[in-house]
Design a protein around this motif. Structure first.
Motif, PDB file in Angstrom:
ATOM      1  N   ARG A  56       0.639  -1.129   0.147  1.00 47.25           N
ATOM      2  CA  ARG A  56       0.027  -0.191   0.038  1.00 47.25           C
ATOM      3  C   ARG A  56       0.803   1.354   0.038  1.00 47.25           C
ATOM      4  O   ARG A  56       0.597   2.125  -0.820  1.00 47.25           O
ATOM      5  CB  ARG A  56      -1.096  -0.153   1.300  1.00 47.25           C
ATOM      6  CG  ARG A  56      -2.097  -1.191   1.005  1.00 47.25           C
ATOM      7  CD  ARG A  56      -2.683  -1.676   2.300  1.00 47.25           C
ATOM      8  NE  ARG A  56      -3.656  -2.727   1.863  1.00 47.25           N
ATOM      9  CZ  ARG A  56      -3.141  -3.982   1.960  1.00 47.25           C
ATOM     10  NH1 ARG A  56      -1.855  -4.148   2.082  1.00 47.25           N
ATOM     11  NH2 ARG A  56      -3.970  -4.831   1.533  1.00 47.25           N
ATOM     12  N   HIS A  87      -3.476  -0.422   7.851  1.00 56.00           N
ATOM     13  CA  HIS A  87      -3.548  -1.650   7.355  1.00 56.00           C
ATOM     14  C   HIS A  87      -3.367  -2.785   8.645  1.00 56.00           C
ATOM     15  O   HIS A  87      -3.884  -3.526   8.893  1.00 56.00           O
ATOM     16  CB  HIS A  87      -2.392  -1.916   6.242  1.00 56.00           C
ATOM     17  CG  HIS A  87      -2.285  -3.649   5.839  1.00 56.00           C
ATOM     18  ND1 HIS A  87      -3.530  -4.125   5.490  1.00 56.00           N
ATOM     19  CD2 HIS A  87      -1.235  -4.277   5.719  1.00 56.00           C
ATOM     20  CE1 HIS A  87      -3.413  -5.203   4.878  1.00 56.00           C
ATOM     21  NE2 HIS A  87      -1.865  -5.375   5.177  1.00 56.00           N
ATOM     22  N   THR A 203      -6.639  -1.102  -0.901  1.00 55.74           N
ATOM     23  CA  THR A 203      -5.333  -1.361  -0.958  1.00 55.74           C
ATOM     24  C   THR A 203      -4.707  -0.694  -2.235  1.00 55.74           C
ATOM     25  O   THR A 203      -3.524  -0.363  -2.148  1.00 55.74           O
ATOM     26  CB  THR A 203      -5.282  -2.973  -1.515  1.00 55.74           C
ATOM     27  OG1 THR A 203      -5.894  -3.566  -0.440  1.00 55.74           O
ATOM     28  CG2 THR A 203      -4.071  -3.601  -2.165  1.00 55.74           C
ATOM     29  N   PRO A 207      -4.847   4.465  -1.703  1.00 54.72           N
ATOM     30  CA  PRO A 207      -3.554   4.767  -1.741  1.00 54.72           C
ATOM     31  C   PRO A 207      -2.820   5.745  -2.710  1.00 54.72           C
ATOM     32  O   PRO A 207      -2.148   6.555  -2.667  1.00 54.72           O
ATOM     33  CB  PRO A 207      -2.810   3.802  -1.609  1.00 54.72           C
ATOM     34  CG  PRO A 207      -3.767   2.811  -0.928  1.00 54.72           C
ATOM     35  CD  PRO A 207      -4.973   3.100  -1.397  1.00 54.72           C
TER      36      PRO A 207
END
Length: 349
Positions: A56, A87, A203, A207
């Motif tokens: 990520r 995460h 994911t 990002p």
């Protein structure tokens, strides 16, 4: 391609260094915990440091580069750390919800903390203590993500808007996952919606958008990044679903077949259900022991659902990479994003 691979490797080294400094700084702020600080230091920063491919943060970085950001900009490292900490929080909390035993080849955080309680002969339920402290550690990682984001530079408001959206979507996606597992129903389209919000957007797409925001990229470029990210996010989750059923625990770091036992609703199982009819649905709804897991794997393979998943992954990756040709993305970023697409969708763990 070799040059881009080296740059991605250097990024991970830089990200780990930045993350180490952040974890140490934030942990020291909790010195008031006294003797309990050491167990926190060992478990939470240890969990963040120990595993993961920093995938990520790599998408944050290449979203930043795609928007014209400098490879030397420290702000993108701060933003990457923020995503990595979210995460970590999501994994810790997910393991509590799933009652998982291992993560990244180690006992999960809640089991580690239950063992800590048990070894000291403390009062009360060790299991309850483990789950409660894991929830707190997950929330702490979530809080530290904000601490990281504060260092992302003058475009903090734009970055925070994307970051807030990322977190809201992954929480909503996780709820959908739990609710549909409890209902024991759903079709391929619903499985796709769950995977988009539980995994794909947080994911890949968000990002990328976060890196774009930190760089102050042109608004039109966001659409190009989304056209790349959405099919790739689906491919990433579909690969994760395949690994959840067929993956080798010694490689993936988590038990094989756990998703089947928990009745998780994925595209892989949805296709198998549609093709196998009532018998297949009944089998997939009643997976308990290892024999049931093997029978479910055999059913998924026999219906052609696994083959269909592999074909779809290939098609989705091709669509993602083709979207980068729409213009506006520098050549080096196109190469970096194409390499990341292959890494995200064809990984073995």
């Amino acid at each position: 391609m070799v040059a881009v691979t080296r740059e991605t490797d250097r990024l991970r080294e830089r990200m780990d260094h930045h993350l180490d400094r952040l974890l140490e700084r934030e942990t020291e702020k909790l010195a008031f915990l006294g003797e309990d600080l050491e167990v926190l230091r060992e478990v939470l920063p240890g969990f963040v440091r120990a595993g993961g491919k920093r995938l990520r943060p790599a998408f944050v970085y290449w979203g930043h580069r795609a928007a014209g950001g400098s490879p030397d900009d420290e702000a993108v490292l701060a933003a990457g750390c923020a995503v990595e900490l979210v995460h970590a929080s999501a994994l810790i909390l997910d393991d509590v919800m799933d009652e998982a035993g291992t993560r990244r080849g180690r006992p999960t955080v809640h089991l580690t903390m239950a063992g800590h309680h048990r070894a000291r002969g403390w009062w009360g339920s060790a299991g309850r203590f483990g789950e409660s402290t894991a929830i707190l550690f997950g929330l702490l990682a979530y809080t530290w993500a904000d601490a990281a984001l504060l260092h992302c530079g003058p475009r903090l408001p734009a970055a925070l808007e994307v970051f807030t959206q990322l977190r809201g979507e992954v929480i909503g996606g996780q709820y959908l996952d739990l609710a549909h597992a409890a209902r024991r129903r759903g079709d391929v389209a619903e499985a796709g919606r769950i995977s988009t919000y539980k995994s794909g957007k947080y994911t890949v797409e968000r990002p990328l958008h976060l890196g774009h925001a930190v760089a102050g990229g042109h608004p039109r470029l966001r659409a190009v990044l989304s056209a790349y990210a959405l099919p790739l996010g689906e491919a990433f989750q579909l690969r994760d679903d395949v690994l959840g059923v067929y993956g080798d625990p010694s490689v993936t770091g988590k038990p094989a077949g756990a998703d089947l036992r928990q009745g998780k609703h994925t595209r892989l199982t949805a296709v198998a259900r549609e093709r196998a009819g009532a018998y297949g649905a009944a089998l997939l709804d009643n997976v308990c022991g290892e024999d049931d897991v093997e029978a479910a794997r055999a059913l998924i393979t026999a219906t052609g659902a696994l083959e269909a998943a592999e074909e779809r992954i290939g098609d989705l990756v091709a669509r993602a990479v083709a979207a980068l040709g729409a213009g506006g993305v520098p050549d080096e970023a196109v190469t970096g994003l194409a390499e990341l697409a292959d890494l995200a969708a064809r990984r073995i763990a």
